[in-house]
Design a protein around this motif. Structure first.
Motif, PDB file in Angstrom:
ATOM      1  N   SER A  52      -2.777  19.707  -4.798  1.00  0.00           N
ATOM      2  CA  SER A  52      -1.427  19.568  -4.251  1.00  0.00           C
ATOM      3  C   SER A  52      -0.838  18.231  -4.657  1.00  0.00           C
ATOM      4  CB  SER A  52      -1.464  19.706  -2.737  1.00  0.00           C
ATOM      5  OG  SER A  52      -2.340  18.764  -2.196  1.00  0.00           O
ATOM      6  N   SER A  53       0.455  18.074  -4.459  1.00  0.00           N
ATOM      7  CA  SER A  53       1.157  16.867  -4.891  1.00  0.00           C
ATOM      8  C   SER A  53       0.635  15.648  -4.134  1.00  0.00           C
ATOM      9  CB  SER A  53       2.655  17.020  -4.647  1.00  0.00           C
ATOM     10  OG  SER A  53       3.159  18.105  -5.375  1.00  0.00           O
ATOM     11  N   PRO A  54      -0.038  14.739  -4.838  1.00  0.00           N
ATOM     12  CA  PRO A  54      -0.607  13.568  -4.172  1.00  0.00           C
ATOM     13  C   PRO A  54       0.373  12.399  -4.130  1.00  0.00           C
ATOM     14  CG  PRO A  54      -1.343  13.632  -6.433  1.00  0.00           C
ATOM     15  CD  PRO A  54      -0.469  14.853  -6.228  1.00  0.00           C
ATOM     16  N   ALA A  55       0.150  11.512  -3.194  1.00  0.00           N
ATOM     17  CA  ALA A  55       0.923  10.277  -3.103  1.00  0.00           C
ATOM     18  C   ALA A  55       0.111   9.263  -2.313  1.00  0.00           C
ATOM     19  CB  ALA A  55       2.257  10.523  -2.415  1.00  0.00           C
ATOM     20  N   LYS A  56       0.384   8.001  -2.573  1.00  0.00           N
ATOM     21  CA  LYS A  56      -0.173   6.922  -1.761  1.00  0.00           C
ATOM     22  C   LYS A  56       1.008   6.148  -1.204  1.00  0.00           C
ATOM     23  CE  LYS A  56      -4.490   6.140  -4.195  1.00  0.00           C
ATOM     24  NZ  LYS A  56      -5.322   5.167  -4.921  1.00  0.00           N
ATOM     25  N   PHE A  57       0.918   5.798   0.058  1.00  0.00           N
ATOM     26  CA  PHE A  57       1.930   4.974   0.702  1.00  0.00           C
ATOM     27  C   PHE A  57       1.248   3.740   1.278  1.00  0.00           C
ATOM     28  CE2 PHE A  57       3.890   9.127   0.657  1.00  0.00           C
ATOM     29  CZ  PHE A  57       5.221   8.855   0.386  1.00  0.00           C
ATOM     30  N   SER A  58       1.825   2.589   1.006  1.00  0.00           N
ATOM     31  CA  SER A  58       1.358   1.339   1.604  1.00  0.00           C
ATOM     32  C   SER A  58       2.324   0.995   2.719  1.00  0.00           C
ATOM     33  CB  SER A  58       1.329   0.223   0.559  1.00  0.00           C
ATOM     34  OG  SER A  58       0.407   0.536  -0.461  1.00  0.00           O
ATOM     35  N   VAL A  59       1.777   0.782   3.911  1.00  0.00           N
ATOM     36  CA  VAL A  59       2.602   0.502   5.090  1.00  0.00           C
ATOM     37  C   VAL A  59       2.043  -0.694   5.841  1.00  0.00           C
ATOM     38  CG1 VAL A  59       3.339   2.915   5.329  1.00  0.00           C
ATOM     39  CG2 VAL A  59       1.330   2.129   6.572  1.00  0.00           C
ATOM     40  N   SER A  60       2.895  -1.335   6.583  1.00  0.00           N
ATOM     41  CA  SER A  60       2.519  -2.508   7.362  1.00  0.00           C
ATOM     42  C   SER A  60       1.665  -2.112   8.568  1.00  0.00           C
ATOM     43  CB  SER A  60       3.789  -3.211   7.851  1.00  0.00           C
ATOM     44  OG  SER A  60       3.492  -4.150   8.851  1.00  0.00           O
ATOM     45  N   VAL A  61       0.597  -2.868   8.789  1.00  0.00           N
ATOM     46  CA  VAL A  61      -0.236  -2.659   9.979  1.00  0.00           C
ATOM     47  C   VAL A  61       0.599  -2.908  11.235  1.00  0.00           C
ATOM     48  CG1 VAL A  61      -2.210  -3.588  11.264  1.00  0.00           C
ATOM     49  CG2 VAL A  61      -2.408  -3.149   8.806  1.00  0.00           C
ATOM     50  N   GLN A  62       1.548  -3.821  11.132  1.00  0.00           N
ATOM     51  CA  GLN A  62       2.411  -4.121  12.284  1.00  0.00           C
ATOM     52  C   GLN A  62       3.264  -2.904  12.651  1.00  0.00           C
ATOM     53  OE1 GLN A  62       4.765  -7.624  11.721  1.00  0.00           O
ATOM     54  NE2 GLN A  62       5.533  -7.597  13.827  1.00  0.00           N
ATOM     55  N   GLU A  63       3.778  -2.180  11.638  1.00  0.00           N
ATOM     56  CA  GLU A  63       4.619  -1.010  11.908  1.00  0.00           C
ATOM     57  C   GLU A  63       3.795   0.242  12.200  1.00  0.00           C
ATOM     58  OE1 GLU A  63       8.861  -1.363   9.899  1.00  0.00           O
ATOM     59  OE2 GLU A  63       7.292  -1.193   8.362  1.00  0.00           O
ATOM     60  N   VAL A  64       2.620   0.346  11.602  1.00  0.00           N
ATOM     61  CA  VAL A  64       1.737   1.502  11.809  1.00  0.00           C
ATOM     62  C   VAL A  64       0.339   0.957  12.118  1.00  0.00           C
ATOM     63  CG1 VAL A  64       0.852   3.661  10.849  1.00  0.00           C
ATOM     64  CG2 VAL A  64       3.089   2.820  10.115  1.00  0.00           C
ATOM     65  N   PRO A  65       0.104   0.564  13.363  1.00  0.00           N
ATOM     66  CA  PRO A  65      -1.181  -0.066  13.678  1.00  0.00           C
ATOM     67  C   PRO A  65      -2.386   0.873  13.593  1.00  0.00           C
ATOM     68  CG  PRO A  65       0.201   0.094  15.643  1.00  0.00           C
ATOM     69  CD  PRO A  65       1.028   0.559  14.488  1.00  0.00           C
ATOM     70  N   HIS A  66      -2.194   2.147  13.919  1.00  0.00           N
ATOM     71  CA  HIS A  66      -3.325   3.082  13.972  1.00  0.00           C
ATOM     72  C   HIS A  66      -2.973   4.399  13.284  1.00  0.00           C
ATOM     73  CE1 HIS A  66      -5.116   0.279  16.781  1.00  0.00           C
ATOM     74  NE2 HIS A  66      -4.010   0.337  17.513  1.00  0.00           N
TER      75      HIS A  66
END
Length: 108
Positions: A52-66
């Motif tokens: 399936s269509s893969p992707a990687k997303f880098s996100v802030s731990v502050q905005e997405v802690p868990h």
């Protein structure tokens, strides 16, 4: 807060501010950096292997802690599901995602 942690926070804001784009993470707008893999729409009928269509997303731990497997990311009209919590350094999470759409051509 230590000087190192302060420097990491400044680097995170600069990194996301420079390369980031708005994404919806579980319905909340945050800033993320994407690395999209081959699109299922762009594949020819043969040779796709059914992934399936893969992707990687880098996100802030502050905005997405868990982050959790199954979380939803909406980006450029596509809906991605988090399938793996990749690297995390306490500042940025790298999330491996998929649209769940098969790249195998199906006649209807």
């Amino acid at each position: 807060m230590s000087h190192f942690k302060e420097a990491m926070k400044r680097a995170e804001k600069s990194f996301l501010g420079t390369f980031g784009e708005p994404i919806l993470y579980n319905g909340n707008e945050i800033t993320g950096i994407n690395e999209l893999g081959p699109s299922w729409k762009d594949k020819l009928p043969s040779g796709s292997g059914g992934s399936s269509s893969p992707a990687k997303f880098s996100v802030s731990v502050q905005e997405v802690p868990h982050p959790k497997v199954g979380d939803e990311i909406r980006y450029e009209g596509e809906i991605y599901q988090v399938v793996l919590i990749g690297e995390t350094d306490g500042v940025i999470h790298t999330l491996e995602c998929s649209t769940g759409k098969s790249m195998i051509y199906r006649r209807q």
